[in-house]
Write an enzyme that holds these catalytic residues in place. Sequence first.
Site, PDB file in Angstrom:
ATOM      1  N   ARG A   1       0.824  -1.234   0.000  1.00  0.00           N
ATOM      2  CA  ARG A   1       0.000   0.000   0.000  1.00  0.00           C
ATOM      3  C   ARG A   1       0.846   1.267   0.000  1.00  0.00           C
ATOM      4  NH1 ARG A   1      -2.936  -3.151   3.667  1.00  0.00           N
ATOM      5  NH2 ARG A   1      -4.760  -4.082   2.659  1.00  0.00           N
TER       6      ARG A   1
ATOM      7  N   LYS B   1       3.031  11.624 -11.211  1.00  0.00           N
ATOM      8  CA  LYS B   1       2.145  10.811 -12.046  1.00  0.00           C
ATOM      9  C   LYS B   1       2.843   9.480 -12.321  1.00  0.00           C
ATOM     10  CE  LYS B   1      -0.431  14.305 -14.630  1.00  0.00           C
ATOM     11  NZ  LYS B   1      -0.658  14.892 -15.976  1.00  0.00           N
TER      12      LYS B   1
ATOM     13  N   GLU C   1       9.916  18.776 -24.276  1.00  0.00           N
ATOM     14  CA  GLU C   1       9.244  18.945 -22.973  1.00  0.00           C
ATOM     15  C   GLU C   1       9.940  20.037 -22.153  1.00  0.00           C
ATOM     16  OE1 GLU C   1       6.457  17.741 -22.068  1.00  0.00           O
ATOM     17  OE2 GLU C   1       6.173  15.695 -22.779  1.00  0.00           O
TER      18      GLU C   1
ATOM     19  N   LYS D   1       7.892  23.515 -13.665  1.00  0.00           N
ATOM     20  CA  LYS D   1       6.950  22.408 -13.449  1.00  0.00           C
ATOM     21  C   LYS D   1       6.652  22.243 -11.962  1.00  0.00           C
ATOM     22  CE  LYS D   1       5.615  17.719 -14.187  1.00  0.00           C
ATOM     23  NZ  LYS D   1       5.606  16.506 -14.972  1.00  0.00           N
TER      24      LYS D   1
ATOM     25  N   GLU E   1      -4.083  17.958 -10.901  1.00  0.00           N
ATOM     26  CA  GLU E   1      -4.498  18.402 -12.234  1.00  0.00           C
ATOM     27  C   GLU E   1      -5.984  18.736 -12.315  1.00  0.00           C
ATOM     28  OE1 GLU E   1      -2.434  16.523 -15.661  1.00  0.00           O
ATOM     29  OE2 GLU E   1      -4.400  16.534 -16.593  1.00  0.00           O
TER      30      GLU E   1
ATOM     31  N   ARG F   1      -2.501  22.721 -13.591  1.00  0.00           N
ATOM     32  CA  ARG F   1      -1.554  21.700 -14.070  1.00  0.00           C
ATOM     33  C   ARG F   1      -1.880  21.260 -15.497  1.00  0.00           C
ATOM     34  NH1 ARG F   1       1.136  16.519 -10.860  1.00  0.00           N
ATOM     35  NH2 ARG F   1       2.252  15.707 -12.668  1.00  0.00           N
TER      36      ARG F   1
ATOM     37  N   ASN G   1      -0.069  20.102 -20.284  1.00  0.00           N
ATOM     38  CA  ASN G   1      -0.444  19.246 -21.421  1.00  0.00           C
ATOM     39  C   ASN G   1      -0.431  20.027 -22.732  1.00  0.00           C
ATOM     40  OD1 ASN G   1      -0.855  17.029 -19.734  1.00  0.00           O
ATOM     41  ND2 ASN G   1      -2.926  17.711 -19.238  1.00  0.00           N
TER      42      ASN G   1
ATOM     43  N   HIS H   1      -0.196  18.399 -26.149  1.00  0.00           N
ATOM     44  CA  HIS H   1      -0.364  16.956 -25.948  1.00  0.00           C
ATOM     45  C   HIS H   1      -1.650  16.391 -26.545  1.00  0.00           C
ATOM     46  CE1 HIS H   1       3.152  17.329 -23.474  1.00  0.00           C
ATOM     47  NE2 HIS H   1       3.116  16.067 -23.108  1.00  0.00           N
TER      48      HIS H   1
ATOM     49  N   HIS I   1      -0.681  13.537 -28.731  1.00  0.00           N
ATOM     50  CA  HIS I   1      -1.035  12.139 -28.417  1.00  0.00           C
ATOM     51  C   HIS I   1      -1.779  11.495 -29.576  1.00  0.00           C
ATOM     52  CE1 HIS I   1      -0.749  12.397 -23.723  1.00  0.00           C
ATOM     53  NE2 HIS I   1       0.418  12.183 -24.305  1.00  0.00           N
TER      54      HIS I   1
ATOM     55  N   HIS J   1       7.780  10.578 -28.566  1.00  0.00           N
ATOM     56  CA  HIS J   1       6.839  11.427 -27.818  1.00  0.00           C
ATOM     57  C   HIS J   1       7.140  12.919 -27.991  1.00  0.00           C
ATOM     58  CE1 HIS J   1       4.104  12.772 -24.707  1.00  0.00           C
ATOM     59  NE2 HIS J   1       5.101  13.409 -24.117  1.00  0.00           N
TER      60      HIS J   1
HETATM   61  N1  GLY Z   1       3.492  15.742 -17.998  1.00  0.00           N
HETATM   62  C1  GLY Z   1       2.493  16.616 -17.487  1.00  0.00           C
HETATM   63  C2  GLY Z   1       2.303  16.522 -16.010  1.00  0.00           C
HETATM   64  O1  GLY Z   1       3.085  15.900 -15.329  1.00  0.00           O
HETATM   65  O2  GLY Z   1       1.341  17.045 -15.530  1.00  0.00           O
END
Ligand code: GLY
Length: 377
Positions: A130, A152, A194, A235, A245, A249, A253, A256, A260, A274
């Site tokens: 956990r 993430k 990025e 960031k 997000e 946040r 993107n 993206h 994507h 990417h």
């Molecule tokens: N790659 C975008 C983020 O981490 O929110």
Amino acid sequence: MTAPLRTGEPAVVKVALGDRAYDIVVGRNALASLGQRVASLRPGAKAAIVTDDNVARAHLKSAQTALERAGISSSSVVVPAGENSKRISGFETVCEALIGARMERGDIVIALGGGVIGDLTGFAAATVRRGIDFVQVPTSLLAQVDSSVGGKTAINSQHGKNLIGAFHQPVLVIADTALLDTLPERQMRSGYAELVKHGFVRDAAFFSWLDNNWREVFSGGPAREEAVARSVAIKAAVVARDERENGDRQVLNFGHTFGHALEADAGFSERLLHGEAISIGMALAFSYSAAKGVMPTQEAQRAISHFDAVGLPTKLAQVTGGVSNADRLMDLMAQDKKVKRGKLTLILSRGIGDAYVAPDADPSEIRDFLSEQLAAR
Ligand code: GLY
């Protein structure tokens, strides 16, 4: 950011998340400090390093030595390099290995690798017992400026990328910029997309600085550390304001949603990396913003010219093997996680450094815009 840059000392960027705050250490040869930093964060903990076979050949020994020097015993799990390790089967392999190595909650899992390893390891660390603390040691530029920061973590589903995951912040990130010396040029460029994105979304002065200094970022001079540190600081500030997000946040993107769709259309293959996909995606987002009149055309052109100078693609025609039609791209965008209750959310730009969330974007306008871009090939 506390930043003794150009003095040989690493820069330390703080991610201000209260009791889950952590440092991002950016510097040439910073990997050598891994053991001492882990020991001071978690005295007495043992470590498990998760990596892939390519990174293991190049850097596993250095990571193990750094831990040994601080008296930390470690085990290692090596998975095959590549996106296929981000499947449920790869996740099972890592979890079973961590449990088999008797990793307890007070121990430390170390992700040594690029984005695939960081995402996979972070998700395993989030779920085994956990939740075990983990450290990110990103070895690609893309992972250093983006995926290793912000918590993430995810693996892929048969239905799409990163659909099974969790927010699980690392307790430390060590971005050793010397590890990038051996990165292939195409991978460096992909990561750079990025890196510069953070200037495009929130810091015009950083973009101007990059416009003058990007060559040194690639050649490995002191500007590389400064670029990585400034990029992750942007960031980190966004993540500290909106970890989950729900709002700001989303600007990370930028490029993206288009990007994507292009990556999916190319089958997530070597045809389009990417960073290349989001470079085209950002160029499209700038052009669309200018076409809608929310951004001066000249400024959109300045941003696009930067990608051209760096050697990143900006046009649909530059995708090796071609791109499907606008309807197919719209379908792919509709499947993107950025769709909320059937409405497309785009990140647009009012100017360099000023990206914003545009919810409820009009799909027919976007389809027409993409058709025009495809016709311009
Ligand atoms: N790659 C975008 C983020 O981490 O929110």
